[in-house]
Write a protein that holds these residues in place. Structure first.
Motif, short mmCIF file in Angstrom:
data_model
loop_
_atom_site.label_atom_id
_atom_site.label_comp_id
_atom_site.label_asym_id
_atom_site.label_seq_id
_atom_site.Cartn_x
_atom_site.Cartn_y
_atom_site.Cartn_z
N THR A 1 105.28 -69.86 -41.55
CA THR A 1 106.67 -69.96 -41.09
C THR A 1 106.75 -70.25 -39.60
N GLY A 2 105.67 -69.94 -38.85
CA GLY A 2 105.80 -69.92 -37.39
C GLY A 2 106.51 -68.64 -36.99
N ASP A 3 106.21 -68.16 -35.79
CA ASP A 3 106.84 -66.93 -35.30
C ASP A 3 106.75 -66.91 -33.78
N ALA A 4 106.97 -65.75 -33.16
CA ALA A 4 106.98 -65.66 -31.70
C ALA A 4 105.64 -66.08 -31.09
N ASP A 5 104.55 -65.96 -31.86
CA ASP A 5 103.23 -66.33 -31.34
C ASP A 5 102.97 -67.83 -31.35
N GLY A 6 103.74 -68.57 -32.14
CA GLY A 6 103.51 -70.01 -32.19
C GLY A 6 104.09 -70.63 -33.44
N ASP A 7 104.06 -71.98 -33.50
CA ASP A 7 104.61 -72.66 -34.67
C ASP A 7 103.58 -72.70 -35.80
N ALA A 8 103.97 -73.33 -36.91
CA ALA A 8 103.12 -73.36 -38.09
C ALA A 8 101.77 -74.02 -37.79
N LEU A 9 101.78 -75.09 -37.00
CA LEU A 9 100.54 -75.79 -36.68
C LEU A 9 99.59 -74.91 -35.87
N HIS A 10 100.17 -74.18 -34.92
CA HIS A 10 99.37 -73.25 -34.11
C HIS A 10 98.67 -72.22 -35.01
N HIS A 11 99.42 -71.65 -35.95
CA HIS A 11 98.84 -70.67 -36.86
C HIS A 11 97.80 -71.32 -37.77
#
Ligand code: CTP
Ligand code: CA
Length: 238
Positions: A160-170
């Protein structure tokens, strides 16, 4: 896409695909589950068979989808059953594609009889136990020489992406953590992806290459994924 345009580039390749969401029982009538429809895994299994592969589809009982043509289908319920089925099928598979949504946790105990409200044993919380990471287990086993036939291991990440980063980052972090050869990243949440007939996302490779997958059917997504798989097989990779 016209069916006569499907290349036979997976002729004789043994491919294992997992699909759907596992169910972890609380008692004989209740379970913890998730919203995976199984459609992406089924689309992959169907297309891999069309491309000539010998496909084993390990399908969660929840999917309710008809068996794809020319595919061996094994049904499982829990993550633990999925693990046994995958570990056995991976033994002589060149390709393993983990499209299933595996429960991270299961209830620590399963009641033998239906839990009743108002009973002395009525729980006010559910104790959970961590399920094994099947994908990571495959990568570890291959690294130790235990899966000599297995050349491509594909993971999926619904983010989903969250405060730590977007979906691609995860997705990038997950690829590094899992150690698989390819990771398919989907954006989920707010009704995206689950149960729909279309999908989009990214294909991340262990070599650092990244490809966006245009929005389209789960069949088109399957084409992109299997194109990357055949490219890795052709590389003499691993
Ligand atoms: N997977 C697995 N065994 C598990 C959990 C996940 O094999 N116990 C596989 C899934 O089939 C998928 C990939 O690992 O191919 C990524 O699943 P995901 O749930 O996104 O990864 P997790 O490591 O569980 O991370 P998260 O905390 O985001 O749920
Ligand atoms: Ca998870």
């Amino acid at each position: 896409e016209r069916s006569d345009a499907v290349p036979r580039d997976l002729e004789g390749v043994r491919v294992v695909v997992t699909a759907g969401g596992t169910r972890e029982p609380l008692d004989p009538v209740r379970f913890l589950g998730n919203r995976s429809s199984g459609k992406q895994g089924y689309a992959l299994a169907r297309l891999a068979a069309q491309r000539g592969a010998e496909v084993t589809l390990i399908a969660a009982a929840s999917t309710g989808l008809p068996d794809p043509p020319a595919v061996r289908v094994e049904r499982i319920g829990t993550a633990s059953e999925l693990q046994s089925a995958v570990d056995a099928a991976a033994q002589d598979a060149e390709v393993v594609i983990m499209a299933a949504a595996v429960a991270d946790f299961r209830p620590a105990t399963r009641a033998d009889a239906k839990m009743k409200k108002g009973a002395a044993s009525e729980p006010d919380s559910v104790a959970l136990t961590r399920n094994p990471d099947i994908l990571k287990g495959l990568v570890t086993r291959r690294g130790a020489g235990g899966l000599p036939a297995t050349r491509v291991i594909v993971g999926f990440a619904a983010e989903t992406g969250d405060a730590d980063g977007d979906a691609l980052h995860h997705g990038r972090a997950k690829l590094a953590r899992k150690g698989c050869d390819l990771l398919v990243v989907n954006t989920v949440g707010d009704d995206r992806t689950f149960g729909l007939d279309s999908n989009d996302g990214w294909l991340l490779s262990a070599d650092g290459s990244e490809r966006a997958i245009e929005h389209g059917s789960k069949s088109l997504m399957s084409t992109r994924i299997l194109d990357s798989v055949t490219a890795l097989l052709g590389d003499g990779h691993c």
